[in-house]
Design an enzyme around this catalytic site. Structure first.
Site, PDB file in Angstrom:
ATOM      1  N   HIS A  21       1.215  -1.395  -0.421  1.00 29.41           N
ATOM      2  CA  HIS A  21       0.333  -0.052   0.091  1.00 29.41           C
ATOM      3  C   HIS A  21       1.003   0.947   0.089  1.00 29.41           C
ATOM      4  CE1 HIS A  21      -3.525  -1.877   1.908  1.00 29.41           C
ATOM      5  NE2 HIS A  21      -3.750  -2.159   1.095  1.00 29.41           N
ATOM      6  N   LYS A  45     -16.141  -8.092   7.252  1.00 27.19           N
ATOM      7  CA  LYS A  45     -16.400  -8.373   8.079  1.00 27.19           C
ATOM      8  C   LYS A  45     -15.894  -8.376   9.510  1.00 27.19           C
ATOM      9  CE  LYS A  45     -18.949 -10.975   5.318  1.00 27.19           C
ATOM     10  NZ  LYS A  45     -18.006 -12.108   3.742  1.00 27.19           N
ATOM     11  N   ARG A  94      -2.055  -6.174  -9.010  1.00 25.46           N
ATOM     12  CA  ARG A  94      -1.405  -7.161  -8.179  1.00 25.46           C
ATOM     13  C   ARG A  94      -1.152  -8.139  -9.264  1.00 25.46           C
ATOM     14  NH1 ARG A  94      -3.331  -7.185  -2.538  1.00 25.46           N
ATOM     15  NH2 ARG A  94      -5.022  -6.916  -3.713  1.00 25.46           N
ATOM     16  N   SER A 131      -2.927  -8.156   2.320  1.00 26.56           N
ATOM     17  CA  SER A 131      -3.285  -7.665   4.159  1.00 26.56           C
ATOM     18  C   SER A 131      -4.364  -8.868   4.594  1.00 26.56           C
ATOM     19  CB  SER A 131      -4.160  -6.051   4.454  1.00 26.56           C
ATOM     20  OG  SER A 131      -3.762  -5.115   3.991  1.00 26.56           O
TER      21      SER A 131
END
Ligand code: ADP
Length: 165
Positions: A21, A45, A94, A131
């Protein structure tokens, strides 16, 4: 002719922010007059870090970086981008899987809000970094110190006591 001021929004979950990032932020920053790193509050979530924690970490990491703002937002990205008078959305790519998903997202955002999305290709060294993978590897005690900023690694260590270092 004077070029128009351009403000870009880089939206994401950033749970947590990674070196991948940061690479997109650093390169995006050079393309636009102002870049807003926008942490989506509702995107995932079962987050590892609260939106407040994610914003706080990014703030610390980017402290003193010119022309970059860090915020969180609720709801639709395009609605937030409109409110912040952003000209473009910045996203990173990516893999072909990203392309497939991002292509649909960008088309939808342009159809519903007329906003353009500009993509930055991942750097070779971070093309595999996500992540989700970092959360998984860190939860199992793996060393992710070379793919996340030091502040994030410290927070991961506190969260997962097993982590070495
Ligand atoms: P989201 O849940 O909205 O996909 P992420 O925080 O996972 O949020 O990602 C935000 C943006 O950053 C996405 O465009 C994603 O493709 C991009 N991105 C994530 N990791 C990398 C990386 N290692 N290199 C380049 N771009 C990346």
């Amino acid at each position: 002719m004077k070029r128009k001021f351009t403000r870009a929004v880089f939206p994401g979950s950033f749970d947590p922010i990674t070196n991948g990032h940061l690479d997109v932020i650093e390169r995006g920053r050079l393309l636009f007059d102002e870049l807003i790193v926008a942490v989506g509050r509702s995107a995932i979530k079962d987050p590892l870090f609260t939106p407040e924690e994610r914003v706080e970490m990014i703030h610390k990491i980017l402290a003193g970086t010119p022309r970059v703002i860090v915020e969180s937002f609720d709801g639709l990205t395009v609605e937030y981008a409109r409110k912040r008078r952003a000209d473009v959305i910045l996203r990173g790519l990516r893999s072909l899987t990203d392309v497939q998903y991002e292509f649909k997202l960008a088309m939808t955002n342009r159809a519903v809000a007329g906003i353009e999305t500009i993509f930055v290709m991942a750097s070779a060294e971070y093309g595999f970094t996500s992540s989700a993978l970092i959360r998984e590897v860190a939860s199992l005690g793996g060393d992710v110190s070379n793919i996340v900023p030091a502040i994030v690694y410290d927070r991961l260590k506190k969260r997962f006591k097993k982590l070495k270092g």
